[in-house]
Every structure is written in structure tokens, then in C-alpha cells.
Design a protein around this motif. Structure first.
Motif, mmCIF file in Angstrom:
data_model
loop_
_atom_site.group_PDB
_atom_site.id
_atom_site.type_symbol
_atom_site.label_atom_id
_atom_site.label_comp_id
_atom_site.label_asym_id
_atom_site.label_seq_id
_atom_site.Cartn_x
_atom_site.Cartn_y
_atom_site.Cartn_z
ATOM 1 N N GLY A 1 41.937 39.745 36.394
ATOM 2 C CA GLY A 1 41.507 39.448 35.034
ATOM 3 C C GLY A 1 40.921 40.652 34.333
ATOM 4 N N TRP A 2 40.129 41.432 35.050
ATOM 5 C CA TRP A 2 39.503 42.624 34.459
ATOM 6 C C TRP A 2 40.554 43.675 34.109
ATOM 7 C CZ3 TRP A 2 35.287 43.764 32.085
ATOM 8 C CH2 TRP A 2 34.879 45.082 31.965
ATOM 9 N N TRP B 1 35.997 44.213 27.153
ATOM 10 C CA TRP B 1 35.839 42.832 26.734
ATOM 11 C C TRP B 1 36.544 42.534 25.429
ATOM 12 C CZ3 TRP B 1 34.444 39.494 30.159
ATOM 13 C CH2 TRP B 1 33.622 39.881 31.203
ATOM 14 N N ARG C 1 40.165 46.555 31.108
ATOM 15 C CA ARG C 1 38.840 47.025 31.507
ATOM 16 C C ARG C 1 37.858 47.070 30.346
ATOM 17 N NH1 ARG C 1 42.090 50.977 34.468
ATOM 18 N NH2 ARG C 1 41.626 52.381 32.781
ATOM 19 N N GLY D 1 46.134 36.394 38.040
ATOM 20 C CA GLY D 1 44.709 36.102 38.209
ATOM 21 C C GLY D 1 44.391 34.629 38.068
ATOM 22 N N ALA E 1 35.121 34.291 39.023
ATOM 23 C CA ALA E 1 33.680 34.441 39.252
ATOM 24 C C ALA E 1 33.066 33.137 39.764
ATOM 25 C CB ALA E 1 32.992 34.892 37.963
ATOM 26 N N ILE F 1 39.159 37.995 39.840
ATOM 27 C CA ILE F 1 38.264 38.786 38.988
ATOM 28 C C ILE F 1 38.887 40.144 38.685
ATOM 29 C CG2 ILE F 1 36.043 39.972 38.904
ATOM 30 C CD1 ILE F 1 34.879 37.647 40.501
ATOM 31 N N PHE G 1 39.196 35.736 34.922
ATOM 32 C CA PHE G 1 37.914 36.362 35.248
ATOM 33 C C PHE G 1 36.823 35.316 35.461
ATOM 34 C CE2 PHE G 1 33.964 38.553 34.350
ATOM 35 C CZ PHE G 1 34.109 39.733 35.080
#
Length: 103
Positions: A57-58, A65, A63, A34, A82, A54, A78
Motif C-alpha cells: 500500500g505504501w 500520502w 511513498r 496489497g 495495519a 502495508i 495500508f
């Protein structure tokens, strides 16, 4: 003759407790991929590489934070993905406005 029956896992202790699938890339690899996609997206194909960064990274964050301190490549991927996507959208909208040199 039956003394060893049922104790087959004692020789292979790593075979017990492995319930996850090892077919795909792990989280650290996804985070690094990523970050690479996000950095490359600033130079070429930001509209494609930004969303890829994105997603990587997610998925590398699991999935969620709350990834902990070892998930910093995922967070960097991420955030850079973005911003990469946002800059590419602004560039595309700015290039499509009338009087910007296309006509």
C-alpha cells in the motif's frame, strides 16, 4: 543523403519522453496485491501478510500520502494491513500470557 540525419525519433513518437523504468509492477497492481494480502491476512498468517499489505500500500501510494482519488486501493491496503498486523500482535501476546491454556 544527409537530409534524414537527426530525425530518427520522428517515426517513433512514443520513444521520446519515456524516462521511467517499466521493469516492476505499477501502482495500481501493487494496491490490488496489497488489498488481497490484507484480506487474506485476516484469515491466515496475519503477522506476515499484514506487513506485506502495508508495504504494498505504501509503495502504491508513491511513498506519500497525497495520492489523489485514484489511490484508494493503496489506502485500503495500508489501513487493512495495519489493523491486520495489530490484531495478529494482540493475538500473539494474548496467547503467550501465563494461564491462557498453554500449560
Amino acid at each position: 543523403m544527409m537530409a534524414g540525419f537527426g530525425h530518427g525519433t520522428r517515426r517513433y513518437p512514443r520513444s521520446r519522453g519515456r524516462t521511467w523504468s517499466r521493469t516492476g509492477p505499477d501502482r495500481a497492481t501493487l494496491g490490488i496485491i496489497g488489498v488481497i494480502c490484507a484480506i487474506a491476512g485476516f484469515f491466515v498468517l496475519g503477522i506476515i501478510l499484514g506487513p506485506v499489505a502495508i508495504v504494498c500500500g505504501w509503495l502504491a501510494m508513491g511513498r506519500t500520502w497525497s495520492g489523489g482519488s485514484r489511490a484508494w486501493p493503496a489506502l485500503v491496503a495500508f489501513v487493512l494491513g495495519a489493523s491486520d498486523t495489530l490484531l495478529a500482535i494482540i493475538w500473539l501476546v494474548g496467547a503467550a500470557t501465563p494461564g491462557s491454556g498453554l500449560f
